[in-house]
Design an enzyme around this catalytic site. Structure first.
Site, PDB file in Angstrom:
ATOM      1  N   ASP A  29       0.854  -1.189   0.000  1.00  0.00           N
ATOM      2  CA  ASP A  29       0.000   0.000   0.000  1.00  0.00           C
ATOM      3  C   ASP A  29       0.894   1.245   0.000  1.00  0.00           C
ATOM      4  O   ASP A  29       1.861   1.329   0.762  1.00  0.00           O
ATOM      5  CB  ASP A  29      -0.927   0.010   1.220  1.00  0.00           C
ATOM      6  CG  ASP A  29      -2.062   0.990   1.060  1.00  0.00           C
ATOM      7  OD1 ASP A  29      -3.219   0.562   0.966  1.00  0.00           O
ATOM      8  OD2 ASP A  29      -1.791   2.221   1.010  1.00  0.00           O
ATOM      9  N   ASN A  85     -12.949  -2.901   1.891  1.00  0.00           N
ATOM     10  CA  ASN A  85     -13.930  -1.823   1.869  1.00  0.00           C
ATOM     11  C   ASN A  85     -14.830  -2.034   0.663  1.00  0.00           C
ATOM     12  O   ASN A  85     -14.346  -2.231  -0.456  1.00  0.00           O
ATOM     13  CB  ASN A  85     -13.234  -0.462   1.754  1.00  0.00           C
ATOM     14  CG  ASN A  85     -12.525  -0.059   3.038  1.00  0.00           C
ATOM     15  OD1 ASN A  85     -13.061  -0.225   4.129  1.00  0.00           O
ATOM     16  ND2 ASN A  85     -11.309   0.470   2.920  1.00  0.00           N
ATOM     17  N   GLN A  92     -14.158   3.060   0.330  1.00  0.00           N
ATOM     18  CA  GLN A  92     -13.505   2.430  -0.826  1.00  0.00           C
ATOM     19  C   GLN A  92     -13.114   3.521  -1.816  1.00  0.00           C
ATOM     20  O   GLN A  92     -13.967   4.174  -2.411  1.00  0.00           O
ATOM     21  CB  GLN A  92     -14.419   1.399  -1.511  1.00  0.00           C
ATOM     22  CG  GLN A  92     -13.696   0.698  -2.661  1.00  0.00           C
ATOM     23  CD  GLN A  92     -14.564  -0.287  -3.439  1.00  0.00           C
ATOM     24  OE1 GLN A  92     -15.724  -0.534  -3.097  1.00  0.00           O
ATOM     25  NE2 GLN A  92     -14.007  -0.825  -4.505  1.00  0.00           N
ATOM     26  N   HIS A  98     -10.179  -5.226  -3.817  1.00  0.00           N
ATOM     27  CA  HIS A  98      -8.877  -5.524  -3.219  1.00  0.00           C
ATOM     28  C   HIS A  98      -9.053  -5.772  -1.726  1.00  0.00           C
ATOM     29  O   HIS A  98      -9.974  -5.244  -1.104  1.00  0.00           O
ATOM     30  CB  HIS A  98      -7.884  -4.368  -3.437  1.00  0.00           C
ATOM     31  CG  HIS A  98      -8.389  -3.048  -2.955  1.00  0.00           C
ATOM     32  ND1 HIS A  98      -9.280  -2.287  -3.673  1.00  0.00           N
ATOM     33  CD2 HIS A  98      -8.150  -2.358  -1.815  1.00  0.00           C
ATOM     34  CE1 HIS A  98      -9.562  -1.184  -2.994  1.00  0.00           C
ATOM     35  NE2 HIS A  98      -8.888  -1.209  -1.858  1.00  0.00           N
ATOM     36  N   HIS A 100      -7.098  -5.552   1.954  1.00  0.00           N
ATOM     37  CA  HIS A 100      -5.973  -5.041   2.738  1.00  0.00           C
ATOM     38  C   HIS A 100      -5.498  -6.150   3.671  1.00  0.00           C
ATOM     39  O   HIS A 100      -6.321  -6.795   4.327  1.00  0.00           O
ATOM     40  CB  HIS A 100      -6.394  -3.848   3.604  1.00  0.00           C
ATOM     41  CG  HIS A 100      -6.884  -2.667   2.827  1.00  0.00           C
ATOM     42  ND1 HIS A 100      -6.146  -1.515   2.677  1.00  0.00           N
ATOM     43  CD2 HIS A 100      -8.046  -2.449   2.161  1.00  0.00           C
ATOM     44  CE1 HIS A 100      -6.838  -0.638   1.958  1.00  0.00           C
ATOM     45  NE2 HIS A 100      -7.994  -1.185   1.637  1.00  0.00           N
TER      46      HIS A 100
HETATM   47  P1  AMP Z   1      -9.598   1.483  -0.365  1.00  0.00           P
HETATM   48  O1  AMP Z   1      -9.801   2.717   0.425  1.00  0.00           O
HETATM   49  O2  AMP Z   1     -10.065   0.233   0.329  1.00  0.00           O
HETATM   50  O3  AMP Z   1     -10.114   1.600  -1.784  1.00  0.00           O
HETATM   51  O4  AMP Z   1      -8.036   1.279  -0.451  1.00  0.00           O
HETATM   52  C1  AMP Z   1      -7.266   1.836  -1.438  1.00  0.00           C
HETATM   53  C2  AMP Z   1      -5.847   1.756  -0.968  1.00  0.00           C
HETATM   54  O5  AMP Z   1      -5.009   1.851  -2.097  1.00  0.00           O
HETATM   55  C3  AMP Z   1      -5.447   2.872  -0.004  1.00  0.00           C
HETATM   56  O6  AMP Z   1      -4.978   2.302   1.208  1.00  0.00           O
HETATM   57  C4  AMP Z   1      -4.337   3.610  -0.759  1.00  0.00           C
HETATM   58  O7  AMP Z   1      -3.306   4.035   0.102  1.00  0.00           O
HETATM   59  C5  AMP Z   1      -3.862   2.582  -1.752  1.00  0.00           C
HETATM   60  N1  AMP Z   1      -3.313   3.072  -3.001  1.00  0.00           N
HETATM   61  C6  AMP Z   1      -3.797   4.048  -3.794  1.00  0.00           C
HETATM   62  N2  AMP Z   1      -3.040   4.195  -4.895  1.00  0.00           N
HETATM   63  C7  AMP Z   1      -2.044   3.273  -4.797  1.00  0.00           C
HETATM   64  C8  AMP Z   1      -0.936   2.926  -5.622  1.00  0.00           C
HETATM   65  N3  AMP Z   1      -0.661   3.559  -6.772  1.00  0.00           N
HETATM   66  N4  AMP Z   1      -0.102   1.942  -5.204  1.00  0.00           N
HETATM   67  C9  AMP Z   1      -0.339   1.308  -4.033  1.00  0.00           C
HETATM   68  N5  AMP Z   1      -1.392   1.580  -3.224  1.00  0.00           N
HETATM   69  C10 AMP Z   1      -2.228   2.554  -3.594  1.00  0.00           C
END
Ligand code: AMP
Ligand code: ZN
Length: 112
Positions: A29, A85, A92, A98, A100
Protein backbone atom coordinates in the site's frame (compact mmCIF):
# COMPACT_ATOMS: atom_id res chain seq x y z
CA UNK A 1 -10.22 3.66 -19.36
CA UNK A 2 -8.58 0.96 -17.23
CA UNK A 3 -8.28 1.57 -13.51
CA UNK A 4 -5.07 2.18 -11.58
CA UNK A 5 -4.86 -1.36 -10.15
CA UNK A 6 -5.45 -2.93 -13.58
CA UNK A 7 -2.64 -0.72 -14.89
CA UNK A 8 -0.22 -1.61 -12.08
CA UNK A 9 -0.86 -5.35 -12.48
CA UNK A 10 -0.45 -5.02 -16.26
CA UNK A 11 2.84 -3.18 -15.58
CA UNK A 12 1.59 -0.13 -17.44
CA UNK A 13 2.25 1.90 -14.27
CA UNK A 14 5.21 1.54 -11.91
CA UNK A 15 4.66 -0.43 -8.73
CA UNK A 16 6.49 -3.26 -7.04
CA UNK A 17 4.55 -6.49 -7.39
CA UNK A 18 5.55 -8.62 -4.38
CA UNK A 19 3.73 -11.73 -5.50
CA UNK A 20 1.65 -12.77 -8.44
CA UNK A 21 0.00 -15.83 -9.89
CA UNK A 22 -2.51 -16.30 -12.66
CA UNK A 23 -5.35 -14.78 -10.62
CA UNK A 24 -3.86 -12.25 -8.21
CA UNK A 25 -1.18 -9.67 -7.65
CA UNK A 26 0.05 -8.28 -4.32
CA UNK A 27 1.55 -4.82 -3.83
CA UNK A 28 2.57 -2.62 -0.92
CA UNK A 29 0.00 0.00 0.00
CA UNK A 30 1.38 3.39 -1.02
CA UNK A 31 0.07 4.96 2.19
CA UNK A 32 0.55 2.26 4.82
CA UNK A 33 -1.49 2.24 8.01
CA UNK A 34 0.50 -0.64 9.52
CA UNK A 35 4.15 -1.76 9.50
CA UNK A 36 3.06 -4.37 6.97
CA UNK A 37 0.23 -3.18 4.74
CA UNK A 38 -0.29 -5.08 1.51
CA UNK A 39 -3.05 -5.06 -1.05
CA UNK A 40 -4.23 -8.34 -2.55
CA UNK A 41 -5.75 -7.61 -5.91
CA UNK A 42 -7.47 -9.90 -8.41
CA UNK A 43 -6.08 -9.51 -11.93
CA UNK A 44 -9.58 -9.55 -13.34
CA UNK A 45 -11.34 -6.26 -12.78
CA UNK A 46 -14.26 -6.37 -10.35
CA UNK A 47 -15.54 -3.03 -9.10
CA UNK A 48 -16.04 -4.34 -5.57
CA UNK A 49 -17.00 -7.34 -3.47
CA UNK A 50 -20.55 -6.76 -4.64
CA UNK A 51 -19.42 -7.76 -8.13
CA UNK A 52 -18.62 -11.35 -7.10
CA UNK A 53 -21.20 -14.06 -7.65
CA UNK A 54 -21.43 -17.85 -7.54
CA UNK A 55 -19.32 -18.16 -10.68
CA UNK A 56 -16.52 -15.92 -9.44
CA UNK A 57 -16.61 -16.73 -5.71
CA UNK A 58 -13.39 -18.69 -6.05
CA UNK A 59 -11.54 -15.40 -6.48
CA UNK A 60 -12.62 -14.47 -2.96
CA UNK A 61 -11.28 -17.76 -1.60
CA UNK A 62 -8.00 -17.21 -3.42
CA UNK A 63 -7.68 -13.74 -1.92
CA UNK A 64 -8.01 -15.16 1.59
CA UNK A 65 -5.44 -17.86 0.92
CA UNK A 66 -3.04 -15.30 -0.58
CA UNK A 67 -3.46 -13.20 2.58
CA UNK A 68 -2.46 -16.18 4.70
CA UNK A 69 0.55 -16.94 2.52
CA UNK A 70 1.69 -13.32 2.40
CA UNK A 71 1.35 -13.05 6.19
CA UNK A 72 3.67 -16.04 6.48
CA UNK A 73 6.09 -14.57 3.94
CA UNK A 74 6.17 -11.30 5.87
CA UNK A 75 6.65 -13.03 9.24
CA UNK A 76 3.39 -11.76 10.70
CA UNK A 77 1.42 -15.01 10.69
CA UNK A 78 0.84 -14.85 14.45
CA UNK A 79 -1.23 -11.67 14.12
CA UNK A 80 -2.72 -9.84 11.16
CA UNK A 81 -6.02 -8.56 9.89
CA UNK A 82 -7.69 -8.37 6.52
CA UNK A 83 -10.19 -5.80 5.35
CA UNK A 84 -12.24 -5.18 2.24
CA UNK A 85 -13.93 -1.82 1.87
CA UNK A 86 -17.07 -2.15 -0.20
CA UNK A 87 -18.55 1.15 -1.30
CA UNK A 88 -17.60 4.80 -1.14
CA UNK A 89 -19.53 5.41 2.06
CA UNK A 90 -17.15 3.12 3.98
CA UNK A 91 -14.06 4.52 2.30
CA UNK A 92 -13.50 2.43 -0.83
CA UNK A 93 -11.26 4.75 -2.82
CA UNK A 94 -10.17 2.48 -5.63
CA UNK A 95 -12.97 0.92 -7.61
CA UNK A 96 -11.23 -2.40 -8.16
CA UNK A 97 -11.81 -5.16 -5.61
CA UNK A 98 -8.88 -5.52 -3.22
CA UNK A 99 -8.15 -6.89 0.23
CA UNK A 100 -5.97 -5.04 2.74
CA UNK A 101 -3.58 -7.22 4.75
CA UNK A 102 -2.26 -5.41 7.83
CA UNK A 103 -0.02 -6.40 10.69
CA UNK A 104 3.48 -6.22 12.08
CA UNK A 105 2.74 -3.97 15.07
CA UNK A 106 4.20 -6.55 17.44
CA UNK A 107 7.04 -7.59 15.23
CA UNK A 108 10.47 -7.32 16.77
CA UNK A 109 12.52 -4.59 15.14
CA UNK A 110 15.26 -5.87 12.85
CA UNK A 111 18.64 -5.26 14.53
CA UNK A 112 21.39 -3.84 12.40
P1 AMP B 1 -9.60 1.48 -0.36
O1 AMP B 1 -9.80 2.72 0.42
O2 AMP B 1 -10.06 0.23 0.33
O3 AMP B 1 -10.11 1.60 -1.78
O4 AMP B 1 -8.04 1.28 -0.45
C1 AMP B 1 -7.27 1.84 -1.44
C2 AMP B 1 -5.85 1.76 -0.97
O5 AMP B 1 -5.01 1.85 -2.10
C3 AMP B 1 -5.45 2.87 0.00
O6 AMP B 1 -4.98 2.30 1.21
C4 AMP B 1 -4.34 3.61 -0.76
O7 AMP B 1 -3.31 4.04 0.10
C5 AMP B 1 -3.86 2.58 -1.75
N1 AMP B 1 -3.31 3.07 -3.00
C6 AMP B 1 -3.80 4.05 -3.79
N2 AMP B 1 -3.04 4.20 -4.89
C7 AMP B 1 -2.04 3.27 -4.80
C8 AMP B 1 -0.94 2.93 -5.62
N3 AMP B 1 -0.66 3.56 -6.77
N4 AMP B 1 -0.10 1.94 -5.20
C9 AMP B 1 -0.34 1.31 -4.03
N5 AMP B 1 -1.39 1.58 -3.22
C10 AMP B 1 -2.23 2.55 -3.59
ZN1 ZN C 1 -9.26 -2.56 -12.49
Amino acid sequence: MTCIFCQILARELPGEILYEDEDLGVINDINPEAPVHLLIIPKRHFDSLNSLDDKTAQIGAKMFLAAKKMAEAQGIQSGYKVLINNGREVGQEIRHLHMHLMGGWGRRPVRK
